[in-house]
Design a protein around this motif. Structure first.
Motif, PDB file in Angstrom:
ATOM      1  N   ILE A 199       0.875  -1.142  -0.129  1.00 22.24           N
ATOM      2  CA  ILE A 199      -0.069   0.204  -0.208  1.00 22.24           C
ATOM      3  C   ILE A 199       0.630   0.936   0.184  1.00 22.24           C
ATOM      4  CG2 ILE A 199      -0.193  -0.181   2.781  1.00 22.24           C
ATOM      5  CD1 ILE A 199      -2.517   1.556   0.205  1.00 22.24           C
ATOM      6  N   ALA A 200       1.701   1.097   1.227  1.00 21.27           N
ATOM      7  CA  ALA A 200       3.030   2.195   0.776  1.00 21.27           C
ATOM      8  C   ALA A 200       3.400   2.719  -0.303  1.00 21.27           C
ATOM      9  CB  ALA A 200       3.868   1.957   1.704  1.00 21.27           C
ATOM     10  N   ASN A 201       3.622   1.677  -1.196  1.00 23.36           N
ATOM     11  CA  ASN A 201       4.749   1.638  -2.099  1.00 23.36           C
ATOM     12  C   ASN A 201       4.156   2.241  -3.284  1.00 23.36           C
ATOM     13  OD1 ASN A 201       7.299   2.213  -1.221  1.00 23.36           O
ATOM     14  ND2 ASN A 201       7.229  -0.899  -1.587  1.00 23.36           N
ATOM     15  N   LEU A 202       2.214   1.368  -3.625  1.00 23.36           N
ATOM     16  CA  LEU A 202       1.687   1.709  -4.695  1.00 23.36           C
ATOM     17  C   LEU A 202       1.380   3.700  -4.835  1.00 23.36           C
ATOM     18  CD1 LEU A 202      -0.159  -1.848  -4.855  1.00 23.36           C
ATOM     19  CD2 LEU A 202       0.577  -1.048  -5.942  1.00 23.36           C
ATOM     20  N   ASN A 203       0.586   3.946  -3.274  1.00 20.29           N
ATOM     21  CA  ASN A 203       1.007   4.759  -3.299  1.00 20.29           C
ATOM     22  C   ASN A 203       1.209   6.723  -3.070  1.00 20.29           C
ATOM     23  OD1 ASN A 203      -1.713   7.208  -1.892  1.00 20.29           O
ATOM     24  ND2 ASN A 203      -0.111   7.218  -0.614  1.00 20.29           N
ATOM     25  N   GLN A 204       3.056   5.634  -3.759  1.00 18.44           N
ATOM     26  CA  GLN A 204       3.912   6.390  -4.008  1.00 18.44           C
ATOM     27  C   GLN A 204       4.449   6.893  -5.331  1.00 18.44           C
ATOM     28  OE1 GLN A 204       7.322   6.370  -1.139  1.00 18.44           O
ATOM     29  NE2 GLN A 204       8.886   7.964  -2.260  1.00 18.44           N
ATOM     30  N   TYR A 205       3.998   5.674  -5.318  1.00 21.32           N
ATOM     31  CA  TYR A 205       4.906   5.627  -7.354  1.00 21.32           C
ATOM     32  C   TYR A 205       3.831   5.053  -8.146  1.00 21.32           C
ATOM     33  CZ  TYR A 205       8.978   4.772  -4.490  1.00 21.32           C
ATOM     34  OH  TYR A 205      10.164   5.409  -3.522  1.00 21.32           O
ATOM     35  N   LEU A 206       2.897   4.338  -7.786  1.00 23.36           N
ATOM     36  CA  LEU A 206       1.685   3.855  -8.943  1.00 23.36           C
ATOM     37  C   LEU A 206       1.539   4.932  -9.958  1.00 23.36           C
ATOM     38  CD1 LEU A 206       0.211   1.453 -10.223  1.00 23.36           C
ATOM     39  CD2 LEU A 206      -1.509   2.013  -8.879  1.00 23.36           C
ATOM     40  N   THR A 229       3.200   7.119 -11.010  1.00 20.16           N
ATOM     41  CA  THR A 229       4.327   7.372 -12.326  1.00 20.16           C
ATOM     42  C   THR A 229       3.883   6.351 -13.287  1.00 20.16           C
ATOM     43  OG1 THR A 229       5.465   6.304 -10.709  1.00 20.16           O
ATOM     44  CG2 THR A 229       5.779   8.081 -10.515  1.00 20.16           C
ATOM     45  N   LEU A 230       3.698   5.151 -13.697  1.00 19.01           N
ATOM     46  CA  LEU A 230       3.262   4.129 -14.029  1.00 19.01           C
ATOM     47  C   LEU A 230       2.390   4.658 -14.959  1.00 19.01           C
ATOM     48  CD1 LEU A 230       4.011   1.369 -12.185  1.00 19.01           C
ATOM     49  CD2 LEU A 230       5.510   2.489 -13.195  1.00 19.01           C
ATOM     50  N   MET A 231       1.401   5.575 -13.981  1.00 19.66           N
ATOM     51  CA  MET A 231      -0.043   5.776 -15.225  1.00 19.66           C
ATOM     52  C   MET A 231       0.051   7.353 -15.759  1.00 19.66           C
ATOM     53  SD  MET A 231      -1.798   3.193 -13.810  1.00 19.66           S
ATOM     54  CE  MET A 231      -3.009   3.297 -14.919  1.00 19.66           C
ATOM     55  N   SER A 232       1.445   7.587 -15.751  1.00 25.04           N
ATOM     56  CA  SER A 232       1.237   9.063 -16.192  1.00 25.04           C
ATOM     57  C   SER A 232       2.376   9.136 -17.266  1.00 25.04           C
ATOM     58  CB  SER A 232       1.959  10.041 -15.632  1.00 25.04           C
ATOM     59  OG  SER A 232       2.680   9.629 -14.870  1.00 25.04           O
ATOM     60  N   ASP A 266       7.573  -1.369  -5.548  1.00 24.86           N
ATOM     61  CA  ASP A 266       8.588  -0.454  -5.005  1.00 24.86           C
ATOM     62  C   ASP A 266       9.564   0.098  -6.456  1.00 24.86           C
ATOM     63  OD1 ASP A 266       9.993  -2.441  -5.745  1.00 24.86           O
ATOM     64  OD2 ASP A 266      11.027  -2.522  -3.553  1.00 24.86           O
ATOM     65  N   CYS A 267       9.204   0.236  -7.041  1.00 25.17           N
ATOM     66  CA  CYS A 267      10.071   1.343  -8.328  1.00 25.17           C
ATOM     67  C   CYS A 267       9.548   2.261  -8.581  1.00 25.17           C
ATOM     68  CB  CYS A 267      10.367  -0.341  -9.768  1.00 25.17           C
ATOM     69  SG  CYS A 267      11.035  -0.820  -8.962  1.00 25.17           S
ATOM     70  N   MET A 268      10.407   3.131  -9.443  1.00 24.00           N
ATOM     71  CA  MET A 268       9.522   4.751 -10.530  1.00 24.00           C
ATOM     72  C   MET A 268      10.495   4.840 -11.280  1.00 24.00           C
ATOM     73  SD  MET A 268      10.121   8.266  -8.463  1.00 24.00           S
ATOM     74  CE  MET A 268      11.797   8.455  -8.610  1.00 24.00           C
ATOM     75  N   PRO A 269       9.968   5.058 -12.567  1.00 29.63           N
ATOM     76  CA  PRO A 269      10.523   5.366 -13.618  1.00 29.63           C
ATOM     77  C   PRO A 269      11.351   6.298 -13.350  1.00 29.63           C
ATOM     78  CG  PRO A 269       8.247   4.758 -14.484  1.00 29.63           C
ATOM     79  CD  PRO A 269       8.360   4.969 -12.657  1.00 29.63           C
ATOM     80  N   ASP A 313      16.886   7.830 -19.151  1.00 25.97           N
ATOM     81  CA  ASP A 313      15.581   7.974 -19.209  1.00 25.97           C
ATOM     82  C   ASP A 313      14.855   7.035 -18.964  1.00 25.97           C
ATOM     83  OD1 ASP A 313      15.983  10.711 -18.804  1.00 25.97           O
ATOM     84  OD2 ASP A 313      15.217  11.310 -20.974  1.00 25.97           O
ATOM     85  N   GLY A 314      14.863   5.800 -19.817  1.00 29.09           N
ATOM     86  CA  GLY A 314      14.679   4.442 -19.424  1.00 29.09           C
ATOM     87  C   GLY A 314      14.672   3.535 -18.581  1.00 29.09           C
ATOM     88  N   HIS A 315      15.603   4.051 -17.530  1.00 24.40           N
ATOM     89  CA  HIS A 315      16.172   3.808 -15.891  1.00 24.40           C
ATOM     90  C   HIS A 315      15.071   3.464 -15.003  1.00 24.40           C
ATOM     91  CE1 HIS A 315      20.422   4.278 -16.172  1.00 24.40           C
ATOM     92  NE2 HIS A 315      20.079   3.472 -17.083  1.00 24.40           N
ATOM     93  N   VAL A 316      14.527   2.544 -14.559  1.00 27.63           N
ATOM     94  CA  VAL A 316      13.568   1.974 -12.503  1.00 27.63           C
ATOM     95  C   VAL A 316      14.450   2.471 -12.072  1.00 27.63           C
ATOM     96  CG1 VAL A 316      11.934   0.953 -12.017  1.00 27.63           C
ATOM     97  CG2 VAL A 316      12.137   1.576 -14.655  1.00 27.63           C
ATOM     98  N   TRP A 317      13.747   3.571 -10.027  1.00 27.49           N
ATOM     99  CA  TRP A 317      15.321   3.547  -9.607  1.00 27.49           C
ATOM    100  C   TRP A 317      14.169   3.246  -8.373  1.00 27.49           C
ATOM    101  CZ3 TRP A 317      18.949   5.912  -8.018  1.00 27.49           C
ATOM    102  CH2 TRP A 317      19.555   7.046  -9.363  1.00 27.49           C
ATOM    103  N   SER A 318      14.477   2.018  -7.691  1.00 26.93           N
ATOM    104  CA  SER A 318      14.038   1.082  -6.840  1.00 26.93           C
ATOM    105  C   SER A 318      15.125   1.247  -5.375  1.00 26.93           C
ATOM    106  CB  SER A 318      14.088  -0.299  -7.185  1.00 26.93           C
ATOM    107  OG  SER A 318      14.381  -0.577  -8.605  1.00 26.93           O
TER     108      SER A 318
END
Length: 366
Positions: free
Chosen positions: A49-56, A58-61, A131-134, A243-248
């Motif tokens: 829940i915590a990670n989805l709230n923070q990073y999801l 970034t996937l949707m945009s 728990d990842c962020m593009p 620009d194509g890396h994914v931070w974790s």
């Protein structure tokens, strides 16, 4: 003793000069300006829940014309289900797959990944974790299906975020070392693994090879074992554009990190023989190099000077390669510490291998 030390150095130099240097000098391609084909992003979540709230978000945009994000909720009880239900109402391209407790299936991430793949609408699948962020909104443009339809697997890169402390430095250096290997060998035409935080492949490839059936009994390996079994010099490409890396998010405790590496160690046992040989030789000769060096310290003064010269030569050669490669892989701040971290990582991997062989066998993915 000195001859053995010199021979170990030659083996080391093969990996540094013919694998890692090749990666350091590889051309970084520009990210395409437009999307070619639709994409399905697969994310598995268990109490995230915590990670989805923070990073999801970034996937949707992402800057991509047609794509969906498939989130598999694997029996969460921390509010993940309620959060995803709310997000599902806001985002038409979000698809939520729920896995409920049921004795009829084997629990584990591979089952969750399989359910996500089955639910995916499109043939090109891009994988990441909760728990990842593009790095940018152009991530999917970089990880989309290449124009060459023969390419079935794309290996991306996922660095860990910088935090304070020795553990974080060691985690990031180990990630660098792993990436230098799997990306470097992929450039040489011998891809042997990928990282599920940032990789992609065709849905057709998954089902043609019966998914994870060959290693479903192993807790980990949804990423590296699949790539190890099906990647080749003809069907695999890598991506290096920042620009194509994914931070974790990295582990924050030694116990958590040891548990993570134990899972990875178990998967490595099922690599193809040629891959196990190449990777084993790398570790074994590094172990022997330090062992023979220590042994030389008990020889004559002249032998000690020669051994010291060999060690210094090894450090100088790597100093010409690794700083550039560390910068390319977003770990430039570690370039002044790599000789020390190299020794610490070697000691840690040795300890981890020992614990993995003699510790408890059952390891859950979450």
């Amino acid at each position: 003793m000195l001859s053995s030390l010199a021979f170990c150095l030659l083996i080391q130099l093969y990996y540094v000069l013919f694998v890692h240097l090749k990666l350091a000098n590889a051309t970084i391609e520009e990210i395409p300006a437009v999307s070619r084909k639709p994409v399905s992003v697969i994310v598995c979540a268990r109490n995230e829940i915590a990670n989805l709230n923070q990073y999801l978000s970034t996937l949707m945009s992402q800057n991509y014309v047609e794509y969906e994000v498939v989130v598999v909720n694997d029996r969460s009880w921390d509010g993940t289900e309620e959060y995803l239900d709310e997000m599902d109402k806001k985002h038409p391209n979000l698809k939520v797959v729920k896995i409920l407790d049921n004795d009829k299936f084997i629990a584990g991430k591979k089952f969750a990944v399989t359910m996500g793949i089955k639910a995916a609408k499109y043939d090109w699948l891009v994988f990441t974790d909760a728990d990842c962020m593009p790095a940018t909104e152009n991530w999917l443009l970089d990880m989309q299906q290449p124009a060459d339809d023969r390419v079935e697997i794309v290996l991306g890169y996922s660095p860990y975020l910088k935090r304070r402390g020795l553990l974080n430095a060691l985690i990031r250096f180990e990630t660098f070392f792993t990436a230098a290997n799997y990306l470097g060998f992929a450039i040489k035409g011998m891809p042997y693994m990928g990282v599920g935080r940032n990789m992609a492949y065709k849905k057709a490839l998954f089902f043609k090879n019966k998914g994870f059936a060959a290693h479903m009994h192993i807790p980990s390996g949804d990423d590296d074992l699949f790539v190890n079994a099906h990647a080749s010099s003809n069907n695999t490409e890598i991506r290096l554009n920042p620009d194509g890396h994914v931070w974790s998010e990295p582990k924050t405790t030694w116990s958590g990190y040891l548990k993570q590496k134990k899972r990875h160690f178990g998967a490595g046992k099922l690599y193809k023989s040629k891959h196990k040989f190449v990777l084993s030789m790398q570790i074994i000769f590094q172990f022997l190099f330090y062992g023979f060096f220590v042994g030389c310290l008990f020889l004559s003064r002249e032998a000690q000077y020669v051994a010291g010269g060999i060690l210094l030569f090894s450090i100088v050669i790597r100093s010409l390669v690794y700083p550039k490669l560390l910068k390319r892989l977003n770990y430039g701040d570690l370039r002044w510490w790599f000789p020390i971290l190299d020794i610490l990582l070697f000691l840690f991997l040795t300890l981890n291998g020992f614990l993995a062989m003699f510790g408890k066998k059952k390891v859950d993915w979450k």
